[in-house]
Write a protein that holds these residues in place. Structure first.
Motif, mmCIF file in Angstrom:
data_model
loop_
_atom_site.group_PDB
_atom_site.id
_atom_site.type_symbol
_atom_site.label_atom_id
_atom_site.label_comp_id
_atom_site.label_asym_id
_atom_site.label_seq_id
_atom_site.Cartn_x
_atom_site.Cartn_y
_atom_site.Cartn_z
ATOM 1 N N TYR A 1 0.832 -1.202 0.000
ATOM 2 C CA TYR A 1 0.000 0.000 0.000
ATOM 3 C C TYR A 1 0.868 1.254 0.000
ATOM 4 N N ASP A 2 2.147 1.087 -0.384
ATOM 5 C CA ASP A 2 3.042 2.236 -0.396
ATOM 6 C C ASP A 2 3.729 2.414 -1.743
ATOM 7 N N ALA A 3 3.120 1.860 -2.818
ATOM 8 C CA ALA A 3 3.599 2.064 -4.195
ATOM 9 C C ALA A 3 5.019 1.539 -4.412
ATOM 10 N N THR A 4 5.440 0.551 -3.624
ATOM 11 C CA THR A 4 6.733 -0.090 -3.849
ATOM 12 C C THR A 4 6.523 -1.584 -4.043
ATOM 13 N N THR A 5 7.389 -2.192 -4.844
ATOM 14 C CA THR A 5 7.304 -3.621 -5.097
ATOM 15 C C THR A 5 8.017 -4.385 -3.981
ATOM 16 N N PRO A 6 7.401 -5.440 -3.452
ATOM 17 C CA PRO A 6 8.039 -6.186 -2.369
ATOM 18 C C PRO A 6 9.371 -6.786 -2.811
ATOM 19 N N ARG A 7 10.336 -6.794 -1.910
ATOM 20 C CA ARG A 7 11.578 -7.498 -2.176
ATOM 21 C C ARG A 7 11.319 -8.998 -2.135
ATOM 22 N N ASN A 8 12.119 -9.738 -2.890
ATOM 23 C CA ASN A 8 11.985 -11.201 -2.936
ATOM 24 C C ASN A 8 10.545 -11.593 -3.283
ATOM 25 N N LEU A 9 10.025 -10.952 -4.329
ATOM 26 C CA LEU A 9 8.612 -11.111 -4.665
ATOM 27 C C LEU A 9 8.247 -12.570 -4.913
ATOM 28 N N ILE A 10 9.022 -13.276 -5.713
ATOM 29 C CA ILE A 10 8.653 -14.656 -6.055
ATOM 30 C C ILE A 10 8.646 -15.530 -4.805
ATOM 31 N N GLU A 11 9.644 -15.365 -3.938
ATOM 32 C CA GLU A 11 9.686 -16.173 -2.722
ATOM 33 C C GLU A 11 8.492 -15.874 -1.824
ATOM 34 N N ARG A 12 8.139 -14.620 -1.713
ATOM 35 C CA ARG A 12 6.985 -14.248 -0.886
ATOM 36 C C ARG A 12 5.697 -14.804 -1.463
ATOM 37 N N MET A 13 5.549 -14.725 -2.773
ATOM 38 C CA MET A 13 4.342 -15.243 -3.400
ATOM 39 C C MET A 13 4.290 -16.766 -3.318
ATOM 40 N N ARG A 14 5.436 -17.410 -3.437
ATOM 41 C CA ARG A 14 5.458 -18.867 -3.297
ATOM 42 C C ARG A 14 4.984 -19.278 -1.889
ATOM 43 N N ALA A 15 5.415 -18.532 -0.869
ATOM 44 C CA ALA A 15 4.988 -18.847 0.495
ATOM 45 C C ALA A 15 3.479 -18.701 0.641
ATOM 46 N N ARG A 16 2.910 -17.660 0.028
ATOM 47 C CA ARG A 16 1.446 -17.488 0.091
ATOM 48 C C ARG A 16 0.750 -18.626 -0.652
ATOM 49 N N MET A 17 1.271 -18.979 -1.803
ATOM 50 C CA MET A 17 0.653 -20.031 -2.617
ATOM 51 C C MET A 17 0.689 -21.376 -1.910
ATOM 52 N N THR A 18 1.840 -21.734 -1.346
ATOM 53 C CA THR A 18 1.946 -23.043 -0.684
ATOM 54 C C THR A 18 1.238 -23.048 0.660
ATOM 55 N N GLY A 19 0.921 -21.872 1.199
ATOM 56 C CA GLY A 19 0.052 -21.832 2.366
ATOM 57 C C GLY A 19 -1.347 -22.318 2.050
ATOM 58 N N PHE B 1 -1.915 -24.248 -1.056
ATOM 59 C CA PHE B 1 -1.707 -25.537 -1.716
ATOM 60 C C PHE B 1 -0.295 -26.044 -1.400
ATOM 61 N N PRO B 2 -0.069 -26.639 -0.234
ATOM 62 C CA PRO B 2 1.278 -27.127 0.096
ATOM 63 C C PRO B 2 1.781 -28.181 -0.872
ATOM 64 N N GLN B 3 0.874 -28.856 -1.580
ATOM 65 C CA GLN B 3 1.275 -29.889 -2.528
ATOM 66 C C GLN B 3 1.989 -29.309 -3.747
ATOM 67 N N LEU B 4 2.005 -27.957 -3.881
ATOM 68 C CA LEU B 4 2.692 -27.318 -5.003
ATOM 69 C C LEU B 4 4.087 -26.809 -4.629
ATOM 70 N N ALA B 5 4.618 -27.259 -3.522
ATOM 71 C CA ALA B 5 5.903 -26.756 -3.046
ATOM 72 C C ALA B 5 7.024 -26.940 -4.066
ATOM 73 N N GLY B 6 7.007 -28.024 -4.821
ATOM 74 C CA GLY B 6 8.076 -28.272 -5.780
ATOM 75 C C GLY B 6 7.785 -27.805 -7.189
ATOM 76 N N VAL B 7 6.657 -27.151 -7.387
ATOM 77 C CA VAL B 7 6.269 -26.708 -8.730
ATOM 78 C C VAL B 7 6.979 -25.400 -9.071
ATOM 79 N N GLY B 8 7.482 -25.298 -10.288
ATOM 80 C CA GLY B 8 8.198 -24.097 -10.705
ATOM 81 C C GLY B 8 7.277 -22.916 -10.946
ATOM 82 N N ILE B 9 7.777 -21.723 -10.659
ATOM 83 C CA ILE B 9 7.082 -20.471 -10.973
ATOM 84 C C ILE B 9 7.767 -19.855 -12.180
ATOM 85 N N GLU B 10 7.017 -19.647 -13.243
ATOM 86 C CA GLU B 10 7.602 -19.177 -14.497
ATOM 87 C C GLU B 10 7.382 -17.689 -14.763
#
Length: 436
Positions: free
Chosen positions: A316-334, A336-345
């Motif tokens: 909410y401060d017009a900046t892009t999060p650092r380590n965006l892919i890692e942060r999004m992967r953590a949200r996603m596997t929260g 769907f934990p079964q997708l932990a080994g799936v690649g993000i393209e």
């Protein structure tokens, strides 16, 4: 795969949507003095829809887009085609206006979904449209809140929704995260950029003169306004402003009196590598789109080529999060934990425009300047309808325009820096409450 950050505009541009379309060559930028009936500023759903509707009624229309058609939120959003304005927006309309006006606004949003489906059929837009939508609660307390919203929606708007308790939800979603859900058979999802590009092509065929890479630098008001770009200008009888949070990035904001009534909120998405058909079917058997009902929410769906597309409101401060892919992967596997080994393209993002009350903001300035903004995350359906509402008003029927122009809107306090800091503090407070 590393994401690409456009530092000037604060958006991440490694978009699955862009990678999965073939764009035509860009329309030439405006390099002349042009006289038309209506000049539309902004090449997203609202602007293109308004231009299309006006051209079909015989108006001469010029559309100015600072980048490419669908470059902003219209081409990078979650793809969720949702009826209504969200619980907060609907509450605001009821509390600030009346239940009667709220019902009229709801009915217009339903008409917006029908309009979307009609346009897909009429213009042959292949955007992978599917019906089916899930709203999910992550805790029992959130489930009670969701139940209350569902009952109110069914009672006040006569809108059919289905309650899903934890066991029933398992037939829709291979996740243990959620306590309950609501199924909406009419709402759904689509490829948002394909949809916007299809509308853009329909507008061109209808006679709209589209100028891409033509950022508006100045709007001169008067009986016949003049809209100026770096290399040209358009004189017209009426102006439609539909650029939302990206207005003012390339010059003066064309209507500074409405600028502080919206706030840019960063939201980000990832796309996994393609899953097998069997695995995708196991994950979301009915292929519905879904989101939770947290204030800062997660949303997800399957693409036509079996990728999981997963999004989250992050900044909410017009900046892009650092380590965006890692942060999004953590949200996603929260979820769907079964997708932990799936690649993000792919990873991408941008800003949506949020109003103080989460209701859309439509209005008119100086008699001949119309604007629409503040879709607050519910723009895929309503923005297209809002364009039609503005076109109707310009053509002489302001009945539905008047419904929305009566909704009061407040400015976020202070200048850009102050209101951004205030919103960040407020959002952290509500995030802490949700965690507790």
């Amino acid at each position: 795969m590393p994401s690409l950050l456009n530092k000037e505009l604060g958006v991440v541009e490694d978009s699955y949507y862009e990678a999965s379309v073939t764009r035509a060559q860009p329309s030439a930028p405006l390099q002349e003095k042009l006289a038309v009936d209506v000049c539309v500023i902004g090449g997203g759903y609202a602007g293109v829809s308004c231009a299309l509707e006006l051209a079909q009624r015989g108006f001469q229309v010029a559309l100015l887009e600072a980048q490419r058609i669908g470059w902003g939120a219209s081409g990078r959003n979650g793809g969720q085609a949702i009826v209504g304005f969200g619980a907060e927006g609907e509450d605001a309309i009821e509390h600030q206006c009346s239940r009667e006006l709220a019902r009229k606004a709801w009915d217009v949003s339903l008409e917006g979904l029908r309009l979307l489906e009609e346009r897909l059929a009429r213009f042959g837009i292949d955007c992978h449209y599917r019906r089916g939508y899930l709203t999910l609660a992550v805790t029992d307390r959130k489930a009670r809140k969701l139940m209350s919203w569902m009952e109110r929606t069914r009672e006040r708007y006569d809108y059919p929704l289905q309650w899903l308790d934890r066991p029933a939800l398992r037939s829709h979603l291979a996740s243990e995260r959620f306590a309950a859900g609501v199924y909406d058979a009419a709402s759904g999802h689509l490829h948002p950029l394909r949809y916007c590009l299809g509308l853009g092509e329909a507008a061109r065929r209808a006679g709209v003169r589209v100028f891409e890479n033509s950022a508006v630098s100045r709007l001169e008001r008067g009986p016949r306004p003049v809209v100026k770009t770096a290399e040209g200008e358009v004189s017209c009888e009426r102006v439609v402003i539909a650029g939302n949070v990206y207005l003012g990035e390339f010059g003066d904001h064309p209507a500074p009196e409405i600028e502080a009534r919206i706030m840019p909120v960063g939201t980000y998405m990832v796309a996994t590598e393609p899953l097998s058909g069997a695995r995708a079917d196991e994950l979301i058997p009915g292929r519905e789109a879904a989101s939770d009902n947290n204030l800062i929410l997660d949303y997800f769906r399957l693409s036509a080529d079996n990728r999981l597309l997963f999004g989250a409101g992050e900044t909410y401060d017009a900046t892009t999060p650092r380590n965006l892919i890692e942060r999004m992967r953590a949200r996603m596997t929260g979820v769907f934990p079964q997708l932990a080994g799936v690649g993000i393209e792919y990873a991408w993002g941008g800003f949506v425009d949020v109003t103080m009350n989460r209701a859309p903001d439509l209005g008119r300035i100086a008699g001949n300047i119309y604007y629409v903004q503040g879709f607050s995350g519910h723009g895929l359906v309503f923005a297209g309808m809002a364009g039609k509402i503005l076109a109707d008003a310009i053509a002489g029927d302001a009945s539905r325009f008047d419904v929305f122009s009566r909704i009061p809107h407040r400015r976020f306090p202070g200048g850009k820096a102050l209101r951004t800091r205030a919103l960040v503090l407020g959002m952290w407070y509500y995030r802490l409450r949700e965690l507790i």
